[in-house]
Design a protein around this motif. Structure first.
Motif, PDB file in Angstrom:
ATOM      1  N   ALA A  14     -38.676 -64.816 -44.217  1.00 44.35           N
ATOM      2  CA  ALA A  14     -37.851 -66.019 -44.284  1.00 44.35           C
ATOM      3  C   ALA A  14     -36.800 -65.905 -45.379  1.00 44.35           C
ATOM      4  O   ALA A  14     -35.631 -66.267 -45.173  1.00 44.35           O
ATOM      5  CB  ALA A  14     -38.728 -67.245 -44.516  1.00 44.35           C
ATOM      6  N   VAL A  15     -37.184 -65.410 -46.552  1.00 42.35           N
ATOM      7  CA  VAL A  15     -36.232 -65.260 -47.654  1.00 42.35           C
ATOM      8  C   VAL A  15     -35.153 -64.246 -47.280  1.00 42.35           C
ATOM      9  O   VAL A  15     -33.958 -64.453 -47.529  1.00 42.35           O
ATOM     10  CB  VAL A  15     -36.957 -64.850 -48.950  1.00 42.35           C
ATOM     11  N   THR A  16     -35.567 -63.139 -46.678  1.00 44.54           N
ATOM     12  CA  THR A  16     -34.610 -62.125 -46.241  1.00 44.54           C
ATOM     13  C   THR A  16     -33.609 -62.711 -45.258  1.00 44.54           C
ATOM     14  O   THR A  16     -32.388 -62.473 -45.355  1.00 44.54           O
ATOM     15  CB  THR A  16     -35.345 -60.942 -45.606  1.00 44.54           C
ATOM     16  N   ALA A  17     -34.097 -63.497 -44.286  1.00 51.43           N
ATOM     17  CA  ALA A  17     -33.212 -64.101 -43.287  1.00 51.43           C
ATOM     18  C   ALA A  17     -32.269 -65.108 -43.932  1.00 51.43           C
ATOM     19  O   ALA A  17     -31.080 -65.185 -43.573  1.00 51.43           O
ATOM     20  CB  ALA A  17     -34.038 -64.765 -42.197  1.00 51.43           C
ATOM     21  N   LEU A  18     -32.757 -65.895 -44.887  1.00 55.16           N
ATOM     22  CA  LEU A  18     -31.898 -66.869 -45.554  1.00 55.16           C
ATOM     23  C   LEU A  18     -30.807 -66.185 -46.362  1.00 55.16           C
ATOM     24  O   LEU A  18     -29.644 -66.621 -46.362  1.00 55.16           O
ATOM     25  CB  LEU A  18     -32.746 -67.763 -46.462  1.00 55.16           C
ATOM     26  N   GLN A  19     -31.154 -65.111 -47.050  1.00 55.74           N
ATOM     27  CA  GLN A  19     -30.124 -64.385 -47.803  1.00 55.74           C
ATOM     28  C   GLN A  19     -29.095 -63.765 -46.865  1.00 55.74           C
ATOM     29  O   GLN A  19     -27.891 -63.756 -47.168  1.00 55.74           O
ATOM     30  CB  GLN A  19     -30.770 -63.318 -48.683  1.00 55.74           C
ATOM     31  N   ALA A  20     -29.548 -63.265 -45.734  1.00 51.67           N
ATOM     32  CA  ALA A  20     -28.603 -62.688 -44.775  1.00 51.67           C
ATOM     33  C   ALA A  20     -27.645 -63.751 -44.264  1.00 51.67           C
ATOM     34  O   ALA A  20     -26.426 -63.511 -44.150  1.00 51.67           O
ATOM     35  CB  ALA A  20     -29.369 -62.059 -43.611  1.00 51.67           C
ATOM     36  N   ALA A  21     -28.158 -64.948 -43.960  1.00 53.59           N
ATOM     37  CA  ALA A  21     -27.314 -66.018 -43.441  1.00 53.59           C
ATOM     38  C   ALA A  21     -26.332 -66.533 -44.486  1.00 53.59           C
ATOM     39  O   ALA A  21     -25.176 -66.844 -44.173  1.00 53.59           O
ATOM     40  CB  ALA A  21     -28.186 -67.166 -42.936  1.00 53.59           C
ATOM     41  N   ALA A  22     -26.793 -66.617 -45.738  1.00 50.82           N
ATOM     42  CA  ALA A  22     -25.964 -67.214 -46.779  1.00 50.82           C
ATOM     43  C   ALA A  22     -25.066 -66.220 -47.489  1.00 50.82           C
ATOM     44  O   ALA A  22     -23.943 -66.552 -47.890  1.00 50.82           O
ATOM     45  CB  ALA A  22     -26.859 -67.903 -47.810  1.00 50.82           C
ATOM     46  N   LEU A  23     -25.574 -64.980 -47.634  1.00 52.38           N
ATOM     47  CA  LEU A  23     -24.915 -64.021 -48.532  1.00 52.38           C
ATOM     48  C   LEU A  23     -24.579 -62.707 -47.859  1.00 52.38           C
ATOM     49  O   LEU A  23     -24.008 -61.821 -48.495  1.00 52.38           O
ATOM     50  CB  LEU A  23     -25.821 -63.764 -49.745  1.00 52.38           C
ATOM     51  N   GLY A  24     -24.954 -62.563 -46.599  1.00 45.04           N
ATOM     52  CA  GLY A  24     -24.630 -61.352 -45.867  1.00 45.04           C
ATOM     53  C   GLY A  24     -25.649 -60.244 -45.974  1.00 45.04           C
ATOM     54  O   GLY A  24     -25.475 -59.177 -45.378  1.00 45.04           O
ATOM     55  N   GLY A  25     -26.721 -60.443 -46.717  1.00 46.10           N
ATOM     56  CA  GLY A  25     -27.747 -59.409 -46.855  1.00 46.10           C
ATOM     57  C   GLY A  25     -28.622 -59.687 -48.049  1.00 46.10           C
ATOM     58  O   GLY A  25     -28.428 -60.673 -48.775  1.00 46.10           O
TER      59      GLY A  25
END
Length: 321
Positions: free
Chosen positions: A209-220
């Motif tokens: 979940a944290v990985t997906a949120l960072q990808a959505a917000a910050l690109g990775g």
């Protein structure tokens, strides 16, 4: 919508505390008092909601939570303070016919319309057809904020938490429900700093979940972060007598009201890790205090698994932050 007119206390104070249980291992404990940001939107609630409320621009807000959700309470309070309608979709249709517990009563008093749904519907709330059905309970222009407030905007709001701590600590710990705070915190920290997440739910899903949120917000993936899954105490809203005793002792030592469902688990985890030698001598360890310990959502679970109210009556908690 200009949420700054609520006058949040930012940056929140960073307070060193003297605690020999940490000190004898050479660890310096600091408390990042995000619970002092705003009396009605404390801690990560402010950081996760602020950008979402600006995006909502005064439209009605529909969001999700369980019977004791901090997120629902904060959203309802924001609606009262800023003058927009709020709708809370609450997990557990069996709650609809019961007296409201203190947390939900506060939401209702703040003007939130509560919609109780069965647990199967709640689990499927992110599926387009289910969400569309739930949106029928709201005005057509409603803005949707996910459970716990964790989305890309929330992550970006929590980046500032890391920036406020840049250079001030070596390890920064935060309790995790849906992962948005950790995702932003880690991205905002500087080189040589790392973020530690302490999940309060079991299930092992939070890393993804944290990985997906960072990808959505910050690109990775961003920043140095990790999780320790050992301190959930049996799951969300489960507070053992031993954990409650630990929290009471911490309160007496430091004059801080300790919120049980998140903060107590995180602080107990940090003490355990310190005693295990996880932090080298000289470590500056910052604990993010994400919520206030008002006692309205405290539940105690005995070793046999029965539940009793530790400080207030009502139903057991049922959702994440």
């Amino acid at each position: 919508m200009n949420v700054s007119r609520l006058r949040p206390r930012l940056p929140s104070p960073l307070v060193p505390v003297e605690d020999e249980r940490f000190g004898r291992h050479g660890v310096r404990l600091l408390l990042k008092r995000d619970d002092l940001i705003h009396p009605d939107l404390p801690g990560n609630k402010w950081r996760k909601l602020a950008l979402n409320l600006e995006a909502a621009a005064g439209r009605p807000v529909l969001t999700f939570g369980g019977a004791y959700s901090h997120h629902l309470s904060a959203t309802a309070a924001a609606g009262r303070l800023l003058g927009f309608p709020t709708i809370g979709v609450v997990r557990g249709d069996e709650l609809a016919g019961r007296p409201l517990n203190p947390s939900l009563a506060r939401c209702a008093a703040d003007g939130m319309r509560l919609v109780f749904v069965d647990r199967a519907t709640y689990r499927a709330k992110d599926e387009p057809e289910v969400l569309a059905r739930l949106l029928r309970e709201a005005p057509p222009e409603a803005y949707v904020v996910p459970e716990g407030g964790s989305n890309a905007l929330a992550v970006r709001g929590c980046v500032e938490l890391g920036r406020e701590l840049m250079g001030a600590a070596d390890v920064v710990a935060v309790a995790c429900g849906t992962g948005g705070t950790l995702a932003g915190l880690a991205a905002g920290l500087g080189p040589g700093q790392r973020a530690l997440g302490v999940p309060v739910l079991k299930g092992g899903f939070l890393g993804a979940a944290v990985t997906a949120l960072q990808a959505a917000a910050l690109g990775g993936r961003a920043g140095d972060w990790s999780l320790d899954e050992r301190f959930h105490g049996g799951g969300y809203a489960r507070v053992s007598p031993a954990l409650d005793a630990f929290a009471q002792d911490f309160e007496e030592r430091h004059g801080l009201a300790v919120e049980r469902l998140y903060v107590a688990k995180m602080l107990h985890g940090l003490l355990t890790l310190t005693e295990e030698g996880a932090f080298p001598p000289g470590t500056r360890l910052a604990a993010v205090i994400t919520g206030s310990g008002d006692g309205s959502n405290v539940r105690t679970v005995t070793a046999e698994g029965d539940r009793r109210g530790a400080r207030s009556g009502g139903q057991s908690a049922a959702s994440s932050r």
